[in-house]
Write an enzyme that holds these catalytic residues in place. Structure first.
Site, PDB file in Angstrom:
ATOM      1  N   TYR A  40      64.016 115.620 -40.037  1.00  0.00           N
ATOM      2  CA  TYR A  40      65.437 115.528 -39.664  1.00  0.00           C
ATOM      3  C   TYR A  40      65.843 114.068 -39.729  1.00  0.00           C
ATOM      4  CZ  TYR A  40      69.632 115.400 -36.781  1.00  0.00           C
ATOM      5  OH  TYR A  40      70.915 115.196 -36.338  1.00  0.00           O
ATOM      6  N   GLU A  66      74.353 114.101 -41.569  1.00  0.00           N
ATOM      7  CA  GLU A  66      73.175 114.750 -40.995  1.00  0.00           C
ATOM      8  C   GLU A  66      72.438 115.508 -42.091  1.00  0.00           C
ATOM      9  OE1 GLU A  66      73.558 118.340 -38.494  1.00  0.00           O
ATOM     10  OE2 GLU A  66      72.419 117.247 -36.986  1.00  0.00           O
TER      11      GLU A  66
END
Ligand code: GDP
Ligand code: MN
Length: 396
Positions: free
Chosen positions: A118, A206
């Site tokens: 991530y 993101e």
């Protein structure tokens, strides 16, 4: 302004971030053509088909599927296009899928296991600095990681005076446990991602997951981008990426009429002049035991025309059981606002829900007299607390 995954990836790619080969398609036929084109370049028959909607968690909702041949591409694209995709991030009724992204499947097994990370870049409002947030736990909800294993999330703040430093990009790659070519690719990835974020005037980039492929390449598999709407005048090409179908139709309509409106879940409609007062009014409604149905700032000129437009917008929401109008007459006179409310009310005809009006400031008393004498279903008060008590009383 939010973007679709395929648009976000176009921006990423333009700054040198690695992405999968992919083409967006509106129909199953276009999907097949796209897959053929991609196969020409990759030699692989395997593709991933991804619903393009402004919501995450698509995988869980059945909006991300693998096709092993062209027949499956056609079949899966046909199933996903037109579906109402329900994910943890959509409204309960889901979001209509108008297009899919066809991309090469980059999860093929090989010498090494593919791994997911991530990585996001966002503004840390507490320090006023951009930061890179990253974790080895890719592909999962970052909220869940934050709750259950917060020690697995790392933060790297960027000093605005010097920008992202080489050691910081290397630290990210190191903390993600990378070595060799993957380490080098990750430092480049972080650089390119950070540049994309700052150059596009975004407030969020993101990437979840970032993939380390079996041949040690680093690729952005998913991308969520929030552009700063107030900076869009500097990015005409990004502004053109707006997809109005993804937005709340009432919010779009309010925006066209110059009303600053945000739809919420509660039962008390609000009409307020000034964003600060609107926030305070929402607090007041909560304190009184209600829930705001919206945020609505009518701006400085609370005349009959604008009040009427605001009434129309608020009354589109079937959840509204009462409307609280809270206007501070600083530049605008309260008697003019009161007349505006009366005219708007009469133009609309009947309004089924009770209306509480709190006018304060210049000519507040004259405004109250006008409303009291109007004979309309309007409860007029002067004090903030009185307004709250009235809301509570009317909602029972
Ligand atoms: P999201 O569910 O909306 O976050 O969509 P993602 O793009 O993150 O995809 C969800 C999940 O699908 C990822 O975490 C991957 O595990 C999987 N996935 C995405 N792309 C591919 C692909 O090209 N091949 C394979 N095998 N799986 C993929
Ligand atoms: Mn994702």
């Amino acid at each position: 302004m939010n973007l679709h995954e395929y648009q976000a990836k176009q921006i990423l790619n333009s700054f040198g971030v690695n992405i999968q080969r992919g083409v967006v398609a509106q129909t199953p036929e276009e999907a097949v053509e796209a897959a053929k084109e991609i196969t020409k370049e990759t030699g692989s028959e395997w593709h991933v088909i991804k619903a393009q909607v402004h919501a995450g968690g698509r995988g869980k909702g059945g909006g991300v599927k693998i096709a092993k041949n062209l027949e499956e591409v056609e079949k899966i694209a046909g199933e996903i296009i037109g579906m109402d995709l329900v994910t943890p991030q959509t409204p309960p009724e889901g979001k209509k899928v108008h297009q899919v992204l066809i991309a090469e499947d980059v999860y093929y097994p090989g010498e090494h296991e593919p791994e997911e990370y991530y990585v996001s870049v966002l503004l840390n409002r507490a320090t006023g600095r951009n930061m890179i947030m990253y974790s080895t736990e890719g592909g999962m909800d970052i909220e869940t990681v934050a709750e259950e294993t917060p020690e697995k999330i790392f933060y790297e703040e960027i000093d605005p005076a010097v920008g992202l430093q080489g050691f910081q990009a290397r630290k990210v790659a190191y903390n993600l446990g990378l070595s060799g070519n993957a380490f080098k690719e990750m430092t480049r990835f972080i650089y390119a991602l950070y540049t994309a974020y700052t150059e596009s005037d975004s407030s969020l980039f993101e990437i979840n997951p970032v993939l380390k492929t079996s041949d040690e390449r680093i690729i952005a598999v998913d991308a969520k981008v929030t552009l700063d709407s107030t900076a869009l005048y500097r990015h005409k090409d990004y502004a053109a990426m707006r997809d109005i179908r993804e937005e709340n139709p009432t919010e779009v309509e309010a925006g066209e009429q110059g009303l600053n409106y945000v739809d919420l879940d509660g039962n008390v409609g609000c009409m307020v002049n000034g964003a600060g007062l609107a926030m305070a009014t929402m607090d007041l409604i909560k304190q009184a035991g209600g829930e705001p149905a919206n945020f609505l700032d009518v701006g400085g000129t609370a005349n009959a025309e604008r009040v009427e437009a605001a009434f129309h917008i608020i009354l589109k929401d079937p959840k509204v059981e009462a409307i609280l109008i809270n206007i501070f007459g600083g530049i605008v006179r309260c008697d003019m606002v009161a007349q505006g409310i009366i005219d708007a009310y009469n133009n609309i005809g009947t309004i089924e829900v009770p209306i509480i009006v709190r006018l304060q400031g210049t000519n507040a008393d004259v405004g109250k007299e006008l409303l009291d004498a109007s004979g309309l279903n309007v409860h007029s008060v002067i004090e903030f607390q009185e307004a709250a008590d009235k809301v509570q009383e009317l909602l029972g």
